[in-house]
Design a protein around this motif. Sequence first.
Motif, PDB file in Angstrom:
ATOM      1  N   LYS A   1      19.222  -2.345  -5.796  1.00  0.00           N
ATOM      2  CA  LYS A   1      18.951  -0.999  -5.316  1.00  0.00           C
ATOM      3  C   LYS A   1      17.513  -0.652  -5.690  1.00  0.00           C
ATOM      4  O   LYS A   1      16.969  -1.180  -6.659  1.00  0.00           O
ATOM      5  N   LEU A   2      16.912   0.242  -4.915  1.00  0.00           N
ATOM      6  CA  LEU A   2      15.557   0.680  -5.195  1.00  0.00           C
ATOM      7  C   LEU A   2      15.493   2.193  -5.164  1.00  0.00           C
ATOM      8  O   LEU A   2      16.073   2.838  -4.282  1.00  0.00           O
ATOM      9  N   GLY A   3      14.777   2.765  -6.139  1.00  0.00           N
ATOM     10  CA  GLY A   3      14.607   4.212  -6.181  1.00  0.00           C
ATOM     11  C   GLY A   3      13.197   4.595  -6.569  1.00  0.00           C
ATOM     12  O   GLY A   3      12.564   3.933  -7.401  1.00  0.00           O
ATOM     13  N   HIS A   4      12.692   5.680  -5.970  1.00  0.00           N
ATOM     14  CA  HIS A   4      11.370   6.213  -6.286  1.00  0.00           C
ATOM     15  C   HIS A   4      11.506   7.544  -7.012  1.00  0.00           C
ATOM     16  O   HIS A   4      12.422   8.331  -6.742  1.00  0.00           O
ATOM     17  N   PHE A   5      10.570   7.821  -7.901  1.00  0.00           N
ATOM     18  CA  PHE A   5      10.312   9.172  -8.375  1.00  0.00           C
ATOM     19  C   PHE A   5       8.862   9.469  -8.078  1.00  0.00           C
ATOM     20  O   PHE A   5       7.967   8.705  -8.473  1.00  0.00           O
ATOM     21  N   THR A   6       8.593  10.579  -7.377  1.00  0.00           N
ATOM     22  CA  THR A   6       7.239  10.999  -7.041  1.00  0.00           C
ATOM     23  C   THR A   6       6.980  12.339  -7.709  1.00  0.00           C
ATOM     24  O   THR A   6       7.717  13.299  -7.484  1.00  0.00           O
ATOM     25  N   HIS A   7       5.954  12.408  -8.537  1.00  0.00           N
ATOM     26  CA  HIS A   7       5.669  13.627  -9.285  1.00  0.00           C
ATOM     27  C   HIS A   7       5.200  14.733  -8.345  1.00  0.00           C
ATOM     28  O   HIS A   7       4.380  14.496  -7.461  1.00  0.00           O
TER      29      HIS A   7
ATOM     30  N   GLY B   1       3.805   8.463  -9.937  1.00  0.00           N
ATOM     31  CA  GLY B   1       5.252   8.307  -9.892  1.00  0.00           C
ATOM     32  C   GLY B   1       5.649   6.932 -10.385  1.00  0.00           C
ATOM     33  O   GLY B   1       4.832   6.169 -10.925  1.00  0.00           O
ATOM     34  N   CYS B   2       6.923   6.618 -10.198  1.00  0.00           N
ATOM     35  CA  CYS B   2       7.432   5.310 -10.606  1.00  0.00           C
ATOM     36  C   CYS B   2       8.496   4.849  -9.624  1.00  0.00           C
ATOM     37  O   CYS B   2       9.062   5.648  -8.872  1.00  0.00           O
ATOM     38  N   THR B   3       8.749   3.555  -9.649  1.00  0.00           N
ATOM     39  CA  THR B   3       9.715   2.918  -8.755  1.00  0.00           C
ATOM     40  C   THR B   3      10.558   1.956  -9.570  1.00  0.00           C
ATOM     41  O   THR B   3      10.012   1.158 -10.346  1.00  0.00           O
ATOM     42  N   VAL B   4      11.879   2.018  -9.398  1.00  0.00           N
ATOM     43  CA  VAL B   4      12.769   1.133 -10.137  1.00  0.00           C
ATOM     44  C   VAL B   4      13.514   0.225  -9.159  1.00  0.00           C
ATOM     45  O   VAL B   4      13.917   0.655  -8.071  1.00  0.00           O
ATOM     46  N   VAL B   5      13.641  -1.034  -9.524  1.00  0.00           N
ATOM     47  CA  VAL B   5      14.515  -1.982  -8.831  1.00  0.00           C
ATOM     48  C   VAL B   5      15.693  -2.235  -9.765  1.00  0.00           C
ATOM     49  O   VAL B   5      15.518  -2.834 -10.834  1.00  0.00           O
ATOM     50  N   LEU B   6      16.864  -1.765  -9.374  1.00  0.00           N
ATOM     51  CA  LEU B   6      18.061  -1.896 -10.200  1.00  0.00           C
ATOM     52  C   LEU B   6      18.845  -3.142  -9.826  1.00  0.00           C
ATOM     53  O   LEU B   6      19.064  -3.425  -8.642  1.00  0.00           O
ATOM     54  N   CYS B   7      19.269  -3.879 -10.842  1.00  0.00           N
ATOM     55  CA  CYS B   7      20.187  -5.010 -10.673  1.00  0.00           C
ATOM     56  C   CYS B   7      21.228  -4.870 -11.781  1.00  0.00           C
ATOM     57  O   CYS B   7      21.207  -5.624 -12.752  1.00  0.00           O
TER      58      CYS B   7
ATOM     59  N   ALA C   1      17.904   8.213  -7.896  1.00  0.00           N
ATOM     60  CA  ALA C   1      17.576   8.145  -6.467  1.00  0.00           C
ATOM     61  C   ALA C   1      17.806   6.769  -5.868  1.00  0.00           C
ATOM     62  O   ALA C   1      17.719   6.606  -4.637  1.00  0.00           O
ATOM     63  N   ALA C   2      18.102   5.772  -6.689  1.00  0.00           N
ATOM     64  CA  ALA C   2      18.175   4.391  -6.203  1.00  0.00           C
ATOM     65  C   ALA C   2      19.370   4.170  -5.282  1.00  0.00           C
ATOM     66  O   ALA C   2      20.462   4.687  -5.508  1.00  0.00           O
TER      67      ALA C   2
END
Length: 318
Positions: free
Chosen positions: A10-16, A22-28, A128-129
């Motif tokens: 899964k992928l999620g963004h946070f945009t300030h 901001g940051c982006t996470v790749v969840l596994c 958000a992912a």
Amino acid sequence: MSITRVAGLKLGHFTHAERPTGCTVVLCEAGAVAGVDVRGAAPGTRECDLLAPSNSVQQVHAILLSGGSAFGLDAASGVMRWLDERGHGLAVGAARVPIVPAAVLFDLWVGDGRIRPDAAAGYAACEAASSAEPQQGSVGAGCGATVGKLFGPEWAMKGGIGTASLTVQGVTVGAVVAVNAVGDVRDPATGRLLAGARSPQCGLRDTLAALQAGALPKALLAGANTTIGVVATDAVMSKVQMQRIATMAHDGLARTLQPVHTGFDGDVLFSLATGAAGKTLEPTVLGSLAAEVTAQAVLNAIRAATGLPGLPAHQDFP
């Protein structure tokens, strides 16, 4: 076609909201075999040593890409908290410890540099992912990204974050890349410059041509740039193999960024293998595909980016 086509991710963004970062996470969450290759001379990273094939940790549970320079590494703590609350992590006796390697890029000069991604930002990116097609361009870790700074930031253009994927023989390979390079971005298929150092005479200067003509770059701060990303597959692969995939994926950066892996960049690519496809692919083939999707992710980042005052984007040029 994005990295979220890789089963198990899964992928999620946070945009300030207060400045471009901001940051982006790749969840596994179920765990994935991982590798890393650091090519830039000024990286900002967390938990990279454990990814060496000789070290004992075999799987990670997320990868974080963040703006904010070294301050942005704090966002990984929020990713850890999110995973911990849901029981994901490496079993160590009675405890579970989420493994979250991270890398950051420098965007502190775009807006108020006192505003950076923190643990709350990392947690929000996890919230958000999803496995849906993610937004690209000026979001997440690519929100404050810029390119074309070798002759000074006043001539830079907007970078961004992009993603791409391919499926071959039932195995999917994808990439997500936050493009914040000191160099230009060129489409290797056409040779066309998409973004980079602008010329005082209007248009793009072509950094490589200018250097060959004897132009000297402006003094820059080491690490004030950096392209970071993740390549991933649903193939069954070993830790040693994924280390090689991360290395080969850097060819995609070399095809599209000129110059790349400089003393002013901290370029880092992580690799992930979820094994969800239940089959393997010859590592040389997989690495070749990883380089291709990395290159396409770079181009997609630039094409989707939107400009800021004084920082035009690719789509602002005719």
